[in-house]
Each structure stands twice: as C-alpha cells, then as structure tokens.
Scaffold this motif. Structure first.
Motif, short mmCIF file in Angstrom:
data_model
loop_
_atom_site.label_atom_id
_atom_site.label_comp_id
_atom_site.label_asym_id
_atom_site.label_seq_id
_atom_site.Cartn_x
_atom_site.Cartn_y
_atom_site.Cartn_z
N TRP A 253 3.40 -1.30 -3.01
CA TRP A 253 3.82 -0.46 -1.89
C TRP A 253 2.69 0.44 -1.37
O TRP A 253 2.84 1.09 -0.35
N ALA A 254 1.57 0.47 -2.08
CA ALA A 254 0.44 1.30 -1.68
C ALA A 254 -0.85 0.55 -2.03
O ALA A 254 -1.67 1.01 -2.81
N CYS A 255 -1.01 -0.60 -1.42
CA CYS A 255 -2.12 -1.50 -1.74
C CYS A 255 -3.34 -1.19 -0.87
O CYS A 255 -3.24 -1.16 0.36
N LEU A 256 -4.45 -0.96 -1.50
CA LEU A 256 -5.66 -0.55 -0.80
C LEU A 256 -6.06 -1.55 0.29
O LEU A 256 -6.20 -2.74 0.04
N GLY A 257 -6.20 -1.04 1.51
CA GLY A 257 -6.64 -1.86 2.62
C GLY A 257 -5.58 -2.75 3.23
O GLY A 257 -5.80 -3.32 4.30
N LYS A 258 -4.41 -2.85 2.60
CA LYS A 258 -3.33 -3.70 3.13
C LYS A 258 -2.40 -2.83 3.98
O LYS A 258 -1.25 -2.55 3.61
N VAL A 259 -2.91 -2.39 5.10
CA VAL A 259 -2.20 -1.44 5.95
C VAL A 259 -1.96 -2.07 7.32
O VAL A 259 -2.88 -2.63 7.92
N ALA A 260 -0.74 -1.98 7.80
CA ALA A 260 -0.43 -2.53 9.12
C ALA A 260 -1.23 -1.79 10.20
O ALA A 260 -1.55 -0.61 10.06
#
Length: 274
Positions: A253-260
C-alpha cells in the motif's frame, strides 16, 4: 508524465532504509523527482554520502506534525532550505516536542498496564522514538499481537497514546515551511478519517494559512479517492502532489515509486520549482 515520489521516510525517523539505500531504491524504481520527508527532521540530508543518481532530482523535504482542532495533522514541506533559520527553529522545536510527547506516551501506556523499557526504545528508534517504534516494541515483547492492533487499541487517533498537545498549530507549521522558501503540502488527507465537510474545513484553513498543495495521491488509493481530492484541489486553487509514504519494503500500500500520476486537470506542485 514525470515519475515523482514526494513523500518517503528513512531510518532517521520511522523508516527502515538509510538515506543512501532509499535514494538508490527510488532510482531503481524509476523515480525522476524524489523527496525524503522524514518526520520533523532533515537529518537524512546530512547523512547522504552518495551522489544523486543520474536521471533523478532530489528535492529537500520534511514532514511536520501539527494540530488542527485538537487533531494531529501532517504537512509535507517541499524544496525547503535546510540551512534557513526557520528550518533550524522547526527542527529544534519539533525535537523538543517529540521528546515531551514520547515521555507522555510512555506514562500513559504504563498506567494502562504495559511494560515499556524506554532505553531499549531509544536504542532502536533514536533519541525520540515515535508511535511506530513503540508499536513494534509492543509486538516484539509479546504484549500485543500486531502493530496494527497496537494502533487500534493504544496508539491511534483518539487512543491513550495519541498525545497532541506538544505540537504547534497548523499555521505555525505552514509558516516554517514558507519562511524556508518551500511549499506546504497537506499530507495524506484521506488518512485522517474526516467527513467531506470537515476535510473541506481543514483544507480551507490550510489554504488561508498559506498552504500551497494537497497530496492527491498518497500510496495506494482508489480512483474515486483521487477524483475527490482532485476536486478539492480545484475548489481551493491548490496544486497537487503525489507520494508513496514509503517506510519499508514489503508494504504494497506504500510501495516506493509505484505512485499514480496526477490527473491532467491538476497543476503539479513541482511546477513551482522548475
């Protein structure tokens, strides 16, 4: 679209990775615009020993705790001058507040029958451990089954370990960021559990205090949440920011760099810095 992650944490606050490790992990994840935003400290930037990888720009950032209507609210400050008088004052004041808060939390938990070794916590979490360090300690000592249950029962909003009175008000936190030449961002608005009416009131007060942006994307969110926050940004003429709120590997739910990406109708906060 630029790959940005403007909310992350190192072991200088409540994260797991060192500043160097975090920067390298963000680079491997393809992040082009990155910020380390540790809680109430810029220590990570004083502990970086590597060159910023090619293809990445690093914005100096911080996450400040403050209060609004007796609630703890977090503001991200982006592109702040770490050597400014206001940031030095913010770090000093927040460091003292964290120390006072730590002692009050331990006193309350002891009254609730929990056994806390303050020295062990300080060894694990630095001079002023936060609630995540305490939650981890309670699990490791077998006093509760999981960190999430520690927050649900003792440390979450409104629980006995939720000490707010040490923090400055929202206006002071915004002023510190603005005086340091940065942009104040209302962090993870969904996480406060506010009704839409209350969230609009918080955003209005934040804007009036001089806030510049709101986190449209904070970690893993639904499309409806992104749209709702985009509408709030438009309503208050605020810029948009994105961040994973990364603390440690293994949290999907808070994955580095995996941001919309930001919706196309929202102006990104980094437009202020280009």
């Amino acid at each position: 679209m630029l790959s940005a992650d403007l909310h992350s944490h190192t072991n200088c606050s409540d994260g797991q990775l060192t500043p160097d490790e975090l920067i390298l992990e963000a680079s491997r994840a393809g992040v082009e615009l990155f910020s380390i935003t540790d809680h109430d400290t810029l220590a990570a930037y004083r502990n970086i020993s590597i060159a910023v990888p090619e293809g990445m720009e690093l914005l100096v950032g911080i996450e400040l705790s403050c209060t609004w209507r007796k609630m703890t609210i977090h503001l991200v400050g982006l592109n702040v001058d770490p050597d400014s008088a206001s940031m030095r004052e913010a770090e000093r004041t927040q460091g003292l507040a964290r120390g006072q808060r730590f002692q009050k939390i331990l006193e309350r938990l002891a009254k609730a029958g929990l056994e806390i070794d303050a020295e062990a916590l300080i060894q694990a979490g630095g001079d002023c451990p936060g609630r995540p360090h305490i939650a981890k300690y309670l699990v490791e000592t077998g006093q509760i089954k999981s960190e999430s249950k520690a927050f649900d029962r003792y440390l979450g909003q409104g629980k006995i370990g939720d000490v707010k009175e040490c923090w400055p008000d929202l206006g002071q936190a915004v002023a510190w960021i603005n005086d340091a030449g940065g942009a104040a961002v209302l962090a993870h608005p969904i996480k406060y559990g506010l009704t839409r009416t209350k969230l609009l009131e918080l955003t209005a007060d934040f804007k009036e205090a001089g806030g510049k942006a709101i986190e449209i994307v904070s970690g893993k969110q639904t499309r409806d949440q992104v749209i709702a926050l985009s509408n709030i940004a438009t309503k208050f003429d605020l810029l948009g920011s994105v961040g994973s709120d990364f603390h440690r590997p293994g949290q999907p739910w808070a994955c580095l760099g995996k941001v919309a990406s930001l919706p196309s109708d929202v102006t990104p906060v980094w437009s202020l810095f280009s």
